[in-house]
Write a protein that holds these residues in place. Structure first.
Motif, PDB file in Angstrom:
ATOM      1  N   PRO A   1       0.824  -1.209   0.000  1.00 50.53           N
ATOM      2  CA  PRO A   1       0.000   0.000   0.000  1.00 50.53           C
ATOM      3  C   PRO A   1       0.864   1.269   0.000  1.00 50.53           C
ATOM      4  CG  PRO A   1      -0.653  -1.490   1.778  1.00 50.53           C
ATOM      5  CD  PRO A   1       0.592  -2.042   1.174  1.00 50.53           C
ATOM      6  N   SER A   2       0.448   2.245  -0.776  1.00 49.23           N
ATOM      7  CA  SER A   2       1.222   3.490  -0.878  1.00 49.23           C
ATOM      8  C   SER A   2       1.324   4.213   0.464  1.00 49.23           C
ATOM      9  CB  SER A   2       0.608   4.417  -1.927  1.00 49.23           C
ATOM     10  OG  SER A   2      -0.717   4.754  -1.571  1.00 49.23           O
ATOM     11  N   SER A   3       0.383   3.975   1.376  1.00 46.73           N
ATOM     12  CA  SER A   3       0.429   4.640   2.685  1.00 46.73           C
ATOM     13  C   SER A   3       1.688   4.281   3.460  1.00 46.73           C
ATOM     14  CB  SER A   3      -0.812   4.294   3.505  1.00 46.73           C
ATOM     15  OG  SER A   3      -0.878   2.895   3.729  1.00 46.73           O
ATOM     16  N   LEU A   4       2.288   3.133   3.158  1.00 45.66           N
ATOM     17  CA  LEU A   4       3.523   2.740   3.843  1.00 45.66           C
ATOM     18  C   LEU A   4       4.706   3.610   3.442  1.00 45.66           C
ATOM     19  CD1 LEU A   4       3.327  -1.153   3.688  1.00 45.66           C
ATOM     20  CD2 LEU A   4       2.924   0.326   5.661  1.00 45.66           C
ATOM     21  N   PHE A   5       4.594   4.326   2.317  1.00 47.71           N
ATOM     22  CA  PHE A   5       5.698   5.117   1.801  1.00 47.71           C
ATOM     23  C   PHE A   5       5.490   6.613   1.995  1.00 47.71           C
ATOM     24  CE2 PHE A   5       5.582   1.110  -0.427  1.00 47.71           C
ATOM     25  CZ  PHE A   5       6.878   0.670  -0.250  1.00 47.71           C
ATOM     26  N   GLU A   6       4.402   6.986   2.665  1.00 47.53           N
ATOM     27  CA  GLU A   6       4.144   8.401   2.926  1.00 47.53           C
ATOM     28  C   GLU A   6       4.975   8.860   4.112  1.00 47.53           C
ATOM     29  OE1 GLU A   6      -0.071   8.706   3.442  1.00 47.53           O
ATOM     30  OE2 GLU A   6      -0.472   8.098   1.375  1.00 47.53           O
TER      31      GLU A   6
ATOM     32  N   ALA B   1       9.836  11.650  11.699  1.00 51.15           N
ATOM     33  CA  ALA B   1      10.880  12.614  11.339  1.00 51.15           C
ATOM     34  C   ALA B   1      11.275  13.448  12.553  1.00 51.15           C
ATOM     35  CB  ALA B   1      10.392  13.515  10.207  1.00 51.15           C
ATOM     36  N   LYS B   2      10.290  13.844  13.362  1.00 47.72           N
ATOM     37  CA  LYS B   2      10.585  14.630  14.563  1.00 47.72           C
ATOM     38  C   LYS B   2      11.406  13.800  15.550  1.00 47.72           C
ATOM     39  CE  LYS B   2       8.404  17.277  18.233  1.00 47.72           C
ATOM     40  NZ  LYS B   2       7.155  17.714  18.853  1.00 47.72           N
ATOM     41  N   PHE B   3      11.025  12.552  15.743  1.00 49.57           N
ATOM     42  CA  PHE B   3      11.754  11.669  16.637  1.00 49.57           C
ATOM     43  C   PHE B   3      13.189  11.482  16.151  1.00 49.57           C
ATOM     44  CE2 PHE B   3      13.329   7.353  17.434  1.00 49.57           C
ATOM     45  CZ  PHE B   3      13.417   7.381  18.809  1.00 49.57           C
ATOM     46  N   CYS B   4      13.372  11.233  14.855  1.00 48.42           N
ATOM     47  CA  CYS B   4      14.723  11.028  14.309  1.00 48.42           C
ATOM     48  C   CYS B   4      15.567  12.283  14.459  1.00 48.42           C
ATOM     49  CB  CYS B   4      14.641  10.612  12.838  1.00 48.42           C
ATOM     50  SG  CYS B   4      13.981   8.945  12.614  1.00 48.42           S
ATOM     51  N   GLY B   5      14.946  13.452  14.277  1.00 45.93           N
ATOM     52  CA  GLY B   5      15.673  14.708  14.467  1.00 45.93           C
ATOM     53  C   GLY B   5      16.119  14.871  15.913  1.00 45.93           C
ATOM     54  N   SER B   6      15.236  14.535  16.845  1.00 42.08           N
ATOM     55  CA  SER B   6      15.592  14.617  18.267  1.00 42.08           C
ATOM     56  C   SER B   6      16.707  13.643  18.611  1.00 42.08           C
ATOM     57  CB  SER B   6      14.366  14.309  19.134  1.00 42.08           C
ATOM     58  OG  SER B   6      13.357  15.259  18.911  1.00 42.08           O
ATOM     59  N   LEU B   7      16.603  12.444  18.097  1.00 44.22           N
ATOM     60  CA  LEU B   7      17.620  11.434  18.355  1.00 44.22           C
ATOM     61  C   LEU B   7      18.977  11.871  17.783  1.00 44.22           C
ATOM     62  CD1 LEU B   7      18.224   8.660  19.522  1.00 44.22           C
ATOM     63  CD2 LEU B   7      17.543   7.665  17.344  1.00 44.22           C
TER      64      LEU B   7
END
Length: 83
Positions: free
Chosen positions: A56-61, A67-73
């Protein structure tokens, strides 16, 4: 998981050579690999394309919360160590 990934790569190499794929596309092998940089990148693009067609395309959205979590990490990882 790594062994499964290796098995997939091995199966890909056994069944779909870059030369055969290039021939199917009407390109030279060096031209095909040159577009992707190396055979591993070509394989990664093929897997990505297949997944995008089958899942499903929703998996690639984009997911803003991830993104916020990765930025914090990343910010935490750049901090100097506490001694």
């Amino acid at each position: 998981m790594k062994s499964q990934g290796r098995a997939v790569c091995q199966r890909f190499n056994e069944t779909m050579s870059a030369g055969r794929l290039a021939g199917t596309l009407g390109m030279s092998k060096s031209g095909l690999i040159g577009r992707f940089g190396d055979k591993e990148s070509l394989f990664a693009a093929a897997v990505k394309s297949h997944c995008e067609q089958q899942l499903p395309s929703s998996l690639f959205e984009p997911m803003p919360e991830v993104a916020k979590f990765c930025g914090s990490l990343a910010s935490i990882c750049r901090m100097p160590p506490i001694i």
